[in-house]
Design an enzyme around this catalytic site. Structure first.
Site, PDB file in Angstrom:
ATOM      1  N   TYR A   1      -3.310  -0.677  -8.531  1.00 52.28           N
ATOM      2  CA  TYR A   1      -2.328   0.207  -9.123  1.00 52.28           C
ATOM      3  C   TYR A   1      -1.743  -0.300  -8.006  1.00 52.28           C
ATOM      4  O   TYR A   1      -0.116  -0.679  -9.057  1.00 52.28           O
ATOM      5  CB  TYR A   1      -2.345   1.374  -9.673  1.00 52.28           C
ATOM      6  CG  TYR A   1      -1.266   1.812 -11.031  1.00 52.28           C
ATOM      7  CD1 TYR A   1      -0.742   1.299 -11.746  1.00 52.28           C
ATOM      8  CD2 TYR A   1      -0.787   2.930 -10.237  1.00 52.28           C
ATOM      9  CE1 TYR A   1       0.485   1.960 -12.426  1.00 52.28           C
ATOM     10  CE2 TYR A   1       0.206   3.584 -11.073  1.00 52.28           C
ATOM     11  CZ  TYR A   1       0.647   2.673 -12.495  1.00 52.28           C
ATOM     12  OH  TYR A   1       1.725   3.329 -12.533  1.00 52.28           O
TER      13      TYR A   1
ATOM     14  N   LYS B   1       1.492  -2.745  -8.366  1.00 49.85           N
ATOM     15  CA  LYS B   1       3.539  -2.379  -8.993  1.00 49.85           C
ATOM     16  C   LYS B   1       4.329  -2.494  -7.612  1.00 49.85           C
ATOM     17  O   LYS B   1       5.237  -2.230  -7.805  1.00 49.85           O
ATOM     18  CB  LYS B   1       2.924  -0.262  -9.256  1.00 49.85           C
ATOM     19  CG  LYS B   1       2.679  -0.432 -10.570  1.00 49.85           C
ATOM     20  CD  LYS B   1       3.659  -0.670 -11.747  1.00 49.85           C
ATOM     21  CE  LYS B   1       2.993  -0.028 -13.441  1.00 49.85           C
ATOM     22  NZ  LYS B   1       3.657  -0.772 -13.967  1.00 49.85           N
TER      23      LYS B   1
END
Ligand SMILES: NC(=O)c1ccc[n+]([C@@H]2O[C@H](COP(=O)([O-])OP(=O)(O)OC[C@H]3O[C@@H](n4cnc5c(N)ncnc54)[C@H](OP(=O)(O)O)[C@@H]3O)[C@@H](O)[C@H]2O)c1
Length: 271
Positions: free
Chosen positions: A151, A155
């Site tokens: 994650y 990002k």
């Protein structure tokens, strides 16, 4: 006068719904996207927005949605999430990378030529204390997969592309920024995490004063989407966040941008 148009991805609950509701309140004609048609239609109706069913982890669905988009003034790439287990999408991408990085890049590059002069793009990124790095030797987590690392890495990729797009889009008067909304307890984020993490996460966030109200989380994205004049910023409550170390290295940034292009999201605009 025709209302300005806005799209908020993943705008049928959580932070996206709050941003969409605020944009409707600011006079925009808003379309929100989500996977669940019943929930999405009801949520959109409740705030006076339109709804489009799109699974953003499926890049062909994202491309089909983008093909139907016309004349947009604001695009909020909000959809994202962290997944405990490694799952591969129908088009062969690891889901965390697909949803957090490839989907916004594919959607935005596809609609860029249709954005009006002076449009604003707000990308919802994150800020974490550690592991803010995209593993360029294993971007799809084939050798090693850890949900939060994947994650954070995706990002970081989204942030790298955001800052690059800001430069490419400047001559067209399109403003592009990345925002960390803060930790907002009670959204669907991390819904497939083990129950102990789901139970303890909010407690720890509140205990250490790390959680933020939805009202505060939405303030900077809303300002950037409506009145902000800056571009190429990475913000948390309007304050500049230092870049992850990986993005201080131009060679790493170039590799991230090449990865986006290689995985199906080639840039539509050059500087
Ligand atoms: N919450 C936090 O503390 C926090 C902190 C930092 C950053 N963020 C970022 O803020 C953004 C929003 O987070 P959130 O907490 O509001 O998330 P959330 O509650 O899990 O997001 C819900 C929204 O995303 C949609 N969605 C999820 N997966 C989708 C998919 N594959 N395709 C289409 N729509 C999908 C949901 O619709 P369906 O139900 O129909 O799927 C719903 O509209 C994310 O980018 C997240 O990474 C959140």
């Amino acid at each position: 006068m025709e209302a300005k148009r806005a799209i908020v991805t993943g705008g049928t609950s959580g932070i996206g719904l709050a941003i969409a509701e605020a944009l409707v309140g600011a006079g925009f004609a808003v379309t929100v996207t989500g996977r669940d048609a019943g929930k999405g239609a009801a949520a959109a109706a409740s705030i006076g927005a339109g709804f489009a069913q799109v699974d953003h982890s499926d890049l062909s669905a994202v491309r089909a949605f983008a093909a139907g988009v016309e004349g947009v003034d604001v695009l909020v790439n909000n959809v994202g999430g962290a997944f405990w287990n490694r799952v591969v999408t129908p088009d062969g991408h690891e889901t965390t990378l697909a949803l957090n990085l490839l989907a916004p890049v594919v959607l935005t590059e596809a609609v860029l030529p249709k954005l009006r002069e002076g449009s604003r793009i707000v990308n919802i990124v994150t800020k974490l204390e550690k592991n803010m790095k995209l593993d360029l030797d294993d971007p799809q987590g084939e050798k090693r997969y850890k949900g939060f690392d994947a994650y954070a890495g995706a990002k970081v990729g989204l942030l790298a592309w955001t800052l690059d797009l800001a430069k490419r889009a400047e001559s067209r008067g399109v403003l592009v920024n990345g925002v960390h909304p803060g930790i907002v307890v009670g959204t669907g984020f991390g819904a497939d995490m083990p129950w102990i993490m789901r139970a303890m996460g909010p407690v720890i966030a509140r205990l250490f004063g790390m959680s933020r109200s939805m009202e505060d989380a939405v303030r900077t994205p809303l300002r950037l989407a409506t009145t902000g004049t800056e571009t190429g910023r990475y913000l948390d409550l309007d304050a500049e966040i230092p870049l992850p170390a990986q993005l201080d290295d131009p060679a790493q940034v170039a590799r991230i941008l090449a990865l986006c292009a290689e995985l199906g999201a080639a840039p539509a605009l050059t500087a």
